[in-house]
Design a protein around this motif. Structure first.
Motif, PDB file in Angstrom:
ATOM      1  N   ARG A   1     -51.337   3.700 -19.629  1.00 10.63           N
ATOM      2  CA  ARG A   1     -50.422   4.513 -18.828  1.00 10.63           C
ATOM      3  C   ARG A   1     -50.974   5.936 -18.739  1.00 10.63           C
ATOM      4  O   ARG A   1     -51.236   6.577 -19.759  1.00 10.63           O
ATOM      5  CB  ARG A   1     -49.027   4.513 -19.456  1.00 10.63           C
ATOM      6  CG  ARG A   1     -48.409   3.118 -19.583  1.00 10.63           C
ATOM      7  CD  ARG A   1     -47.094   3.168 -20.335  1.00 10.63           C
ATOM      8  NE  ARG A   1     -47.293   3.650 -21.693  1.00 10.63           N
ATOM      9  CZ  ARG A   1     -46.331   4.209 -22.435  1.00 10.63           C
ATOM     10  NH1 ARG A   1     -45.113   4.377 -21.938  1.00 10.63           N
ATOM     11  NH2 ARG A   1     -46.575   4.597 -23.678  1.00 10.63           N
TER      12      ARG A   1
ATOM     13  N   THR B   1     -48.745  -1.644 -22.821  1.00 13.71           N
ATOM     14  CA  THR B   1     -48.366  -0.243 -22.637  1.00 13.71           C
ATOM     15  C   THR B   1     -49.488   0.732 -22.986  1.00 13.71           C
ATOM     16  O   THR B   1     -49.232   1.927 -23.177  1.00 13.71           O
ATOM     17  CB  THR B   1     -47.135   0.092 -23.505  1.00 13.71           C
ATOM     18  OG1 THR B   1     -47.430  -0.180 -24.878  1.00 13.71           O
ATOM     19  CG2 THR B   1     -45.926  -0.733 -23.074  1.00 13.71           C
TER      20      THR B   1
ATOM     21  N   PRO C   1     -49.584   4.070 -26.661  1.00 16.15           N
ATOM     22  CA  PRO C   1     -48.886   2.791 -26.443  1.00 16.15           C
ATOM     23  C   PRO C   1     -47.588   2.696 -27.226  1.00 16.15           C
ATOM     24  O   PRO C   1     -47.393   3.358 -28.244  1.00 16.15           O
ATOM     25  CB  PRO C   1     -49.904   1.738 -26.908  1.00 16.15           C
ATOM     26  CG  PRO C   1     -50.841   2.472 -27.793  1.00 16.15           C
ATOM     27  CD  PRO C   1     -50.898   3.878 -27.292  1.00 16.15           C
TER      28      PRO C   1
ATOM     29  N   ASP D   1     -43.603   4.550 -13.783  1.00 12.91           N
ATOM     30  CA  ASP D   1     -44.950   4.531 -14.344  1.00 12.91           C
ATOM     31  C   ASP D   1     -46.014   4.328 -13.277  1.00 12.91           C
ATOM     32  O   ASP D   1     -47.209   4.440 -13.574  1.00 12.91           O
ATOM     33  CB  ASP D   1     -45.075   3.450 -15.425  1.00 12.91           C
ATOM     34  CG  ASP D   1     -44.735   2.069 -14.897  1.00 12.91           C
ATOM     35  OD1 ASP D   1     -44.083   1.975 -13.839  1.00 12.91           O
ATOM     36  OD2 ASP D   1     -45.107   1.072 -15.557  1.00 12.91           O
TER      37      ASP D   1
ATOM     38  N   ASN E   1     -50.000   2.921 -14.146  1.00  9.43           N
ATOM     39  CA  ASN E   1     -50.036   2.007 -15.286  1.00  9.43           C
ATOM     40  C   ASN E   1     -50.912   0.824 -14.892  1.00  9.43           C
ATOM     41  O   ASN E   1     -50.507  -0.014 -14.086  1.00  9.43           O
ATOM     42  CB  ASN E   1     -48.617   1.555 -15.625  1.00  9.43           C
ATOM     43  CG  ASN E   1     -48.565   0.654 -16.842  1.00  9.43           C
ATOM     44  OD1 ASN E   1     -49.591   0.211 -17.351  1.00  9.43           O
ATOM     45  ND2 ASN E   1     -47.359   0.360 -17.303  1.00  9.43           N
TER      46      ASN E   1
END
Length: 461
Positions: free
Chosen positions: A282, A279, A258, A323, A313
């Motif tokens: 992912r 985050t 992250p 992503d 993501n």
């Protein structure tokens, strides 16, 4: 290298390596240094030790935008490697720990690499038909060099030669753990009640003060977070059958670490927003293969590469980006040996990139007006009028190889012409206007074709 570009580009045929490394990469140079600190007598079990260092970079004067600035170079690694200490057939490495298996040269990718981000200690046992690696260290400075927090890292790998020279298999894995450290501003935190759309638009602070009109300062109840990231790789190498010299096949899966925070400017000052929860989900999965073939001995050789992958993501369900996408590519290079030293090279590639969260690519000069349901939307979370980019490239030219007949022979002097056709408008490094402002239209005709001429040299000594 020099690549005159008459199309307003920066001297690269396309955006990046997915279309094959030739004409798609910047200059590159590295200097590898080795000092034999302790030399063992050959055939004995005496202790030996070496010190290794490498400096590499991607800029040289007059060849790229960096113009040779040393800011584009780095000391990639520094380590001591030693053997015959404590255990036979074990090589110890202390310092930076990057460990590679075979590369996919046609893409210039290294999916079998572990520990490129780690400093610590590793031990590698070399058996007659297998090798084993164990390592432990810290990756915190690579992940966040200016905002360091410890990321404990461990790795292991095993490779076995089932039929030496014909078939080998391997597994590798790496895990990173960042502990929660409340009170450390460089540790991971989650900002409460953070909406992903506000995060994507960089409007978190503005929305906070709209919801708290009497508040004079940002007073979030930050929640400390720990994090676990990892990458796993499977490998099969095979060859020595018919025209197939060797093939490297990799399957990889990674959970990325992250991110820490970003800053927003609001009311004339910068505010810090912590984003661990936005985050931390992912992922990347890829499969890649490169086959080296001798189609006509001493006359015609080939490299054939295939790459496919997906990024997803789980936190991002609304915004188009890299992503959340699927990519696929194949590249074929043929090299014909006119003489020992003069060769002809032909390469072609096709690739598709598809966004999973809506439009990401602009196909036309006026696509800004069709980015969201046929309407201009400067606040939209899409970009352009298509969720797919299709790219075809073709390269051909003469190669001078003073060391003989091989597609891998180096040094090489290449005189190449490359052409690209992409569904995206101006799909190459350029300085054209590309913002989403409805008044910022591209100037000039659409550019789906791009071509460059290259004079370049490559050598490893």
């Amino acid at each position: 290298m020099t690549r005159p570009d008459f199309s307003g580009g920066s001297g690269q045929l396309g955006y990046y390596w997915l279309y094959g490394r030739l004409l798609n990469e910047s200059p590159y140079g590295e200097l590898n240094l080795r000092l034999d600190a302790l030399q063992a007598t050959p055939g004995t079990d005496e202790v030996w030790a070496e010190v290794h260092s490498r400096i590499s970079g991607t800029s040289f004067r007059s060849a790229d935008p960096g113009n040779g600035s040393l800011i584009n170079f780095a000391a990639d690694y520094l380590f001591v490697r030693a053997g015959n200490i404590l255990l036979d057939r074990v090589t110890w490495q202390l310092g930076t720990l990057e460990d590679r298996w075979n590369d996919l040269h046609i893409y210039d990718q290294r999916p079998g690499t572990v520990l490129w981000d780690t400093v610590g200690l590793s031990g590698t046992y070399q058996g007659d038909r297998y090798d084993v690696l164990l390592a432990v260290g810290d990756s915190g400075y690579t992940l966040r060099p200016r905002n360091y927090n410890t990321v404990l890292t461990g790795a292991a790998s095993f490779r076995y030669r089932l039929i030496p020279g014909h078939l080998e298999v391997g597994l590798r894995g790496q895990v990173g753990y960042e502990p929660a450290v409340r009170g450390n501003r460089n540790a991971l935190y989650a900002s409460p009640n953070l909406n992903y759309e506000d995060f994507a638009r960089r409007e978190v602070v503005q929305r906070y003060f709209e919801a708290n009109p009497g508040q004079e300062d940002l007073v979030p109840n930050l929640q400390a977070r720990s994090a676990l990231s990892y990458r796993a790789m499977g490998y099969v190498g095979f060859g020595g059958v018919g025209p197939l010299v060797w093939s490297n096949l990799y399957l990889t899966f990674e959970k990325r670490h992250p991110m820490l925070f970003y800053t927003e400017n609001f009311r004339g000052r910068d505010w810090v927003v912590y984003i661990a929860d936005q985050t931390d989900e992912r992922y990347d999965a890829n499969i890649g293969n490169e086959a080296y073939l001798r189609l006509i001995p001493d006359k015609l050789e080939a490299l054939w590469g295939v790459w496919a992958g997906t990024s997803f993501n789980r936190d991002n369900k609304i915004m188009a980006g890299e992503d959340n996408r699927v990519i696929a590519s194949t590249v074929l290079r043929l090299q014909y040996f006119l003489t020992d030293k003069v060769h002809l090279l032909v390469e072609s590639s096709i690739a598709r990139e598809k966004s999973l969260n809506g439009n990401l690519y602009r196909n036309h000069v006026d696509s800004v007006f069709t980015s969201t349901g046929g309407m201009a939307d400067s606040r939209g979370l899409e970009f352009g009028d298509s969720d797919t980019r299709d790219t075809w490239q073709f390269k051909a030219g003469v190669v001078l190889n003073p060391t003989g007949r091989s597609i891998y022979a180096r040094p090489s002097l290449r005189l190449l012409y490359g052409i690209q056709r992409s569904s995206q408008h101006a799909a190459f490094g350029n300085s054209f206007v590309d913002s989403l402002d409805q008044y910022n239209l591209y100037v000039g005709p659409e550019r789906h074709w791009h071509s460059v001429v290259a004079i370049e040299a490559e050598g490893w000594f």
